[in-house]
Design a protein around this motif. Structure first.
Motif, short mmCIF file in Angstrom:
data_model
loop_
_atom_site.label_atom_id
_atom_site.label_comp_id
_atom_site.label_asym_id
_atom_site.label_seq_id
_atom_site.Cartn_x
_atom_site.Cartn_y
_atom_site.Cartn_z
N VAL A 197 0.95 -1.24 -0.01
CA VAL A 197 0.25 -0.02 0.22
C VAL A 197 0.97 1.05 0.22
CG1 VAL A 197 -1.86 1.35 1.46
CG2 VAL A 197 -1.59 -1.03 1.10
N ARG A 198 1.80 1.52 0.57
CA ARG A 198 2.72 2.25 0.17
C ARG A 198 3.55 2.70 -0.48
NH1 ARG A 198 6.72 1.78 4.21
NH2 ARG A 198 6.24 0.26 4.92
N SER A 199 3.97 1.59 -1.44
CA SER A 199 4.62 1.85 -2.20
C SER A 199 3.38 2.77 -3.21
CB SER A 199 4.95 0.58 -2.63
OG SER A 199 5.60 -0.39 -1.82
N LEU A 200 2.00 2.12 -2.99
CA LEU A 200 1.16 2.25 -4.51
C LEU A 200 1.76 3.81 -3.94
CD1 LEU A 200 -1.53 -0.90 -4.08
CD2 LEU A 200 -0.36 0.87 -6.65
N LEU A 201 0.95 4.16 -3.26
CA LEU A 201 0.68 6.13 -2.64
C LEU A 201 2.07 6.82 -2.79
CD1 LEU A 201 -0.62 5.54 1.45
CD2 LEU A 201 -2.04 5.99 -1.04
N ALA A 202 3.09 5.73 -2.97
CA ALA A 202 4.49 6.28 -3.24
C ALA A 202 4.61 6.51 -4.55
CB ALA A 202 5.98 5.63 -3.01
N LEU A 203 4.10 6.22 -5.44
CA LEU A 203 3.47 6.07 -6.82
C LEU A 203 2.09 7.15 -7.37
CD1 LEU A 203 4.06 2.59 -8.43
CD2 LEU A 203 5.01 4.82 -8.40
N GLY A 204 1.70 8.29 -6.22
CA GLY A 204 0.78 8.86 -6.44
C GLY A 204 -0.68 8.11 -6.39
N THR A 205 -0.66 7.29 -5.86
CA THR A 205 -2.42 6.15 -6.30
C THR A 205 -3.55 7.05 -4.68
OG1 THR A 205 -1.05 4.05 -6.60
CG2 THR A 205 -3.96 4.53 -6.20
N GLU B 110 1.99 11.14 0.33
CA GLU B 110 2.38 9.61 0.81
C GLU B 110 2.41 9.82 2.47
OE1 GLU B 110 5.06 11.37 -1.32
OE2 GLU B 110 6.04 9.51 -0.46
N GLU B 111 3.06 10.21 2.99
CA GLU B 111 2.53 9.61 4.87
C GLU B 111 1.23 10.10 5.50
OE1 GLU B 111 7.64 10.80 6.16
OE2 GLU B 111 6.34 11.83 6.09
N ALA B 112 0.51 11.46 5.05
CA ALA B 112 -0.42 11.41 5.46
C ALA B 112 -1.92 10.80 4.58
CB ALA B 112 -0.33 13.12 4.50
N ALA B 113 -0.87 10.64 3.05
CA ALA B 113 -2.06 9.46 2.83
C ALA B 113 -2.69 8.27 3.78
CB ALA B 113 -2.34 9.29 1.02
N TYR B 114 -1.25 7.61 4.17
CA TYR B 114 -1.22 6.93 4.90
C TYR B 114 -1.32 6.62 6.25
CZ TYR B 114 1.60 2.51 7.00
OH TYR B 114 1.64 1.10 7.85
N ILE B 115 -1.04 7.96 6.92
CA ILE B 115 -1.26 7.64 8.42
C ILE B 115 -3.50 7.68 7.87
CG2 ILE B 115 -1.89 9.29 10.47
CD1 ILE B 115 0.92 9.93 10.29
N GLU B 116 -4.09 8.45 6.96
CA GLU B 116 -5.22 8.91 7.28
C GLU B 116 -5.89 7.50 6.69
OE1 GLU B 116 -6.24 11.63 4.59
OE2 GLU B 116 -5.10 13.71 5.58
N LEU B 117 -5.10 7.26 5.96
CA LEU B 117 -5.48 5.49 5.47
C LEU B 117 -6.02 4.33 6.66
CD1 LEU B 117 -6.88 3.41 3.59
CD2 LEU B 117 -4.16 3.03 3.25
N ARG B 118 -4.58 4.60 7.69
CA ARG B 118 -5.26 3.92 8.72
C ARG B 118 -5.84 3.85 9.86
NH1 ARG B 118 0.29 1.00 10.98
NH2 ARG B 118 -0.25 1.70 12.24
N LEU B 119 -6.44 5.49 9.81
CA LEU B 119 -6.96 6.07 10.70
C LEU B 119 -8.61 5.28 10.03
CD1 LEU B 119 -6.18 8.85 11.84
CD2 LEU B 119 -6.17 7.71 13.23
N ALA C 134 -13.64 -1.08 0.03
CA ALA C 134 -13.36 -0.19 -0.50
C ALA C 134 -13.58 0.93 0.03
CB ALA C 134 -13.88 -0.39 -2.26
N ARG C 135 -15.12 1.16 0.29
CA ARG C 135 -15.93 1.76 0.73
C ARG C 135 -15.71 2.94 1.88
NH1 ARG C 135 -21.17 -0.13 1.38
NH2 ARG C 135 -20.93 -0.77 -0.58
N ILE C 136 -14.61 1.82 3.08
CA ILE C 136 -13.97 2.71 3.94
C ILE C 136 -13.45 3.12 3.50
CG2 ILE C 136 -12.90 2.02 5.90
CD1 ILE C 136 -14.15 -0.71 6.65
N ILE C 137 -12.31 2.63 2.71
CA ILE C 137 -11.07 3.16 2.42
C ILE C 137 -10.83 4.95 0.78
CG2 ILE C 137 -9.24 2.81 0.49
CD1 ILE C 137 -8.47 0.72 1.18
N SER C 138 -12.01 4.45 0.55
CA SER C 138 -12.33 6.13 -0.16
C SER C 138 -13.87 7.02 0.42
CB SER C 138 -12.95 5.81 -1.39
OG SER C 138 -14.07 4.59 -1.32
N ALA C 139 -14.12 6.85 1.87
CA ALA C 139 -14.69 7.55 2.54
C ALA C 139 -14.31 8.79 2.86
CB ALA C 139 -15.09 6.67 3.87
N ARG C 140 -14.78 10.22 2.89
CA ARG C 140 -14.04 11.56 2.43
C ARG C 140 -14.32 10.98 4.50
NH1 ARG C 140 -12.09 14.66 2.03
NH2 ARG C 140 -11.12 14.04 0.35
#
Lengths: 104, 104
Positions: free
Chosen positions: A84-92, B28-37, B98-104
DNA sequence: TGCACCTATGTCAGTCCTGACATAGACTCT
DNA sequence: AGAGTCTATGTCAGGACTGACATAGGTGCA
């Protein structure tokens, strides 16, 4: 060769939805493996679409070419985290990530 | 208290989209953390919806109550792997994931 | 052919995550 | 008050994952 690796290799080439019955997997295990494979395929698709090599991607990830290769092959030694981190790093984006996950 | 834990605590309570600028995080870090939350919140929502305790969930996961608590609180010591596997164990489908992940 | 680049696979020491355990606070009964 | 249940948080030994390295096979090109 470890058991889960064999499972992975066998899982490849089988249509989603038939993997579970063929191997002795629980629902969650099957879903988990299929998810990993989707992410692995998604990663390769995104990387090649960008026209960069595994080595180049590894550099931006601060990882190594060999690990990228393992990621894309769905090797059980790589974590979902790293995929997942790799995908995010690719701007996903989240939305694209969701699409990858819910794809058939 | 470690730095990433502080970040997590600070991240909570901030609207998605404003976390990044406030703390010194890359995209990416921000996206990753938000995804985890999102996954952490999704896990708690699903568990409570089923009306089961952390201890009960831990049992089906073959894990422990303390780890479930850490999962739901977004503790940095738990992997995305475990979060996703827990959601799958609760019967979450790919589409719901997928819905959880793409939720606002 | 030789060279450069890309990818696949194995190995390994060091780091990170895990389940288990202990403990504490909050809440609800009786 | 005391017992039971639920949750939060800290710690730690052991297992899982990581980047790095080595090496091999493939492809294209001079």
């Amino acid at each position: 060769m470890r058991a889960d690796k064999r499972k992975r290799l066998e899982a490849r080439g089988w249509k989603v939805g038939t993997v579970k019955e063929f191997l002795g997997l629980t629902d969650e295990e099957a879903a988990y493996i299929e998810l990993r494979l989707k992410l692995a395929d998604g990663l390769r698709a995104r990387r090649t679409a960008k026209g960069i090599s595994q080595t180049a991607l590894a550099k931006t990830l601060e990882s190594s070419q060999s690990r990228v290769a393992k990621m894309e092959s769905g090797d059980p030694s790589v974590s979902l985290d790293l995929l997942v981190r790799s995908l995010l790093a690719l701007g996903t984006s989240n939305r694209e990530l969701a699409r990858i996950i819910s794809a058939r």
